[in-house]
Write a protein that holds these residues in place. Structure first.
Motif, mmCIF file in Angstrom:
data_model
loop_
_atom_site.group_PDB
_atom_site.id
_atom_site.type_symbol
_atom_site.label_atom_id
_atom_site.label_comp_id
_atom_site.label_asym_id
_atom_site.label_seq_id
_atom_site.Cartn_x
_atom_site.Cartn_y
_atom_site.Cartn_z
ATOM 1 N N ILE A 97 0.833 -1.261 0.242
ATOM 2 C CA ILE A 97 0.000 -0.061 -0.196
ATOM 3 C C ILE A 97 0.799 1.248 -0.037
ATOM 4 O O ILE A 97 0.493 2.270 -0.685
ATOM 5 C CB ILE A 97 -1.055 -0.139 1.221
ATOM 6 N N PRO A 105 -2.633 6.091 3.180
ATOM 7 C CA PRO A 105 -3.467 5.003 3.414
ATOM 8 C C PRO A 105 -2.464 3.944 3.993
ATOM 9 O O PRO A 105 -2.844 3.029 4.617
ATOM 10 C CB PRO A 105 -3.828 4.545 2.029
ATOM 11 N N MET A 385 -7.914 -3.403 -0.811
ATOM 12 C CA MET A 385 -6.888 -2.400 -1.239
ATOM 13 C C MET A 385 -5.499 -2.873 -1.773
ATOM 14 O O MET A 385 -4.875 -2.403 -3.077
ATOM 15 C CB MET A 385 -6.516 -1.365 -0.269
ATOM 16 N N THR A 386 -5.111 -3.839 -1.255
ATOM 17 C CA THR A 386 -3.708 -4.358 -1.893
ATOM 18 C C THR A 386 -3.957 -4.924 -3.100
ATOM 19 O O THR A 386 -3.094 -4.572 -4.020
ATOM 20 C CB THR A 386 -2.976 -5.512 -0.793
ATOM 21 N N SER A 388 -6.465 -4.415 -5.369
ATOM 22 C CA SER A 388 -6.517 -3.297 -6.269
ATOM 23 C C SER A 388 -5.309 -2.445 -6.714
ATOM 24 O O SER A 388 -4.933 -2.030 -8.053
ATOM 25 C CB SER A 388 -7.443 -2.247 -5.837
#
Length: 482
Positions: A97, A105, A385-386, A388
């Motif tokens: 991230i 983030p 999130m990772t 993406s």
């Protein structure tokens, strides 16, 4: 990468005229497989089957959930392995991230993970270890909470000492306990196959009867199943300590996760061969009930195996969890002392001590029934999130990809699953605790701007760091030169 001839223990920088500490590269393929499989096989497979069945309503649909969880863990781990070969740094989601989306983030992830997610997971596993370890001493009644909590605290302290003293000792313990717990699962599998051969198949007749189809129920069943698979991403936390990460990481994933998935499916079939669905649902601890029914007077073996299994799992969780804290501190997102390593043992001891201290507070103060769902809820926000981030790199910067690549459809499936797992329980059964978790994640904003962005550090912090450095015998570390 450092050459094999170079010392993996210390890298020496002659131009600056001083030695720099790096963590040891001691985790090979066998230890890598053990770290993944050993952390995945914890208390989950001995506790979760009844909850998956409870939410799904029928044996066949619960087996489908277990298979789907294994597939999702496999896809997630393969995607992470590609990230691990592009960004060859320890720290798992945090470092990915940070490198892809930037410091803000990444700080929110580190803050949530270090203070809440990792210690909570560790505390929950140590509590289940304590439950099983002392169960034989209190036959026929529930164990006193004080004894359970003291045993769990002792487990955490013991693990702290081992992990602070020696990486090789910690990985050896992991390898031994992984072998022991796979043996325990094989006993259950063989017992189940014997029962099936004798014709005990009544649980599998009309196996889809009473299946639940609610969006939220399936999501919560997934949470319970995925709690048993949690640990599929653990090797990405210790990338810098792997021998040849670009080879070891994908190989370890491809061996460990299919192995665990097959074991889990066979163990569930064995439970259903020994018990009817209603018996399984009314059982407090499925494995113990199975032992009583199948092994008779040898049932204590199962209780012992579960205790060993959860102990090994908590060691794996601890081994990788301390690393997140250490990497975040090294990037300036946690206090400086946490980024240091012991000068002789070369282990990130301050970060490990911090993780164990927070876990001990949680053990003293909390009960952990709802932790599984909320642990999963928080984890899947950051897994999504990772993943993406990986999709972004594959589409925008394809030149970065190394020797190992996954087809783009795999991370897309994982991302869709992550979105579903985060949204389904909120839409279906909104709970106030989920709001608290989201507020906690965003409370990191208040700390980020003064402490990280504007670097307003109070003066006494440097003095405290210096005293702690002398007391703990630790020194700053550098990254391995990849």
């Amino acid at each position: 990468m450092q050459n094999a001839e170079d010392s993996p223990y210390l890298s020496t920088n002659l131009s600056e005229g001083k030695e720099k500490l790096t963590l040891k590269q001691e985790v090979g393929l066998i230890s890598g497989v053990s770290l993944i499989a050993g952390t995945m096989i914890g208390s989950g497979i001995f506790m979760s089957p009844e909850w998956v069945l409870h939410h799904m309503g029928s044996p066949a649909s619960s087996l489908l959930i277990w298979a789907a969880c294994g597939l999702l863990a496999m896809f997630g781990a393969l995607s992470y392995a590609e990230l691990g070969t592009i960004i060859k740094e320890s720290g798992g989601e945090y470092i990915y991230i940070l490198r892809i989306f930037g410091p803000f983030p990444a700080f929110l992830f580190a803050y949530t993970s270090v203070i809440l997610v990792r210690p909570a997971g560790l505390a929950a596993v140590c509590l289940s270890f304590a439950e099983y370890a002392i169960a034989p001493f209190y036959p026929g009644c529930s164990s006193p909470q004080v004894v359970v909590k003291c045993t769990a605290a002792a487990c955490i302290l013991f693990l702290t000492i081992i992990n602070c003293v020696n990486v090789r000792l910690a990985t050896s313990i992991m390898n031994i306990f992984t072998a022991a717990k796979i043996l325990a699962l094989l006993v259950i599998v063989v017992g189940g196959l014997v029962l099936l051969a004798k014709g005990q198949t009544q649980s599998f007749q009309n196996a889809f009867q009473n299946t639940t189809a609610g969006i939220g129920a399936v999501g919560v069943a997934f949470y319970q199943g995925l709690w048993s698979y949690d640990g599929w991403n653990n090797l990405n936390y210790v990338t810098e300590e792997l021998k040849k990460p670009e080879v070891t990481l994908p190989r370890a994933v491809m061996i460990a996760i299919p192995l665990v998935t097959c074991l889990y499916l066979l163990v569930n079939v064995s439970y259903l061969a020994a018990m009817t669905p209603s018996e399984l649902l009314s059982s407090g601890a499925v494995a113990i009930t199975w032992g009583d029914k199948v092994l008779g007077s040898w049932a204590w073996l199962i209780s012992l195996s579960v205790a060993l299994s959860t102990f090994g799992s908590s060691n794996g969780t601890f081994f990788s969890g301390g690393r997140v804290c250490y990497i975040a501190a090294r990037e300036g997102h946690m206090v400086n002392i946490l980024s240091m390593a012991h000068v002789r043992c070369l282990t990130p001891s301050p970060a490990l001590l911090f993780t164990s201290a927070v876990s001990l507070i949680m053990i003293i103060s909390g009960s952990f029934t709802s932790i599984v769902n909320f642990f999963s809820f928080m984890a899947w926000i950051f897994y999504g999130m990772t993943i993406s981030g990986l999709l972004y790199l594959k589409i925008k910067k394809p030149e970065l990809s190394g020797s190992y690549k996954v087809p783009i459809i795999i991370p897309m499936i994982v991302l869709m699953a992550a979105v579903y797992l985060v949204l389904a329980p909120i839409i279906d059964q909104p709970q106030i605790e989920i709001l608290y978790i989201i507020l906690f994640i965003f409370s990191g904003i208040i700390l980020y701007f003064p402490l990280v962005h504007f670097k307003c550090h109070p003066h006494f912090l440097q003095r405290v760091t210096l005293h702690l450095q002398l007391f703990l015998e630790v020194a700053p570390t550098t990254r391995d030169a990849n």
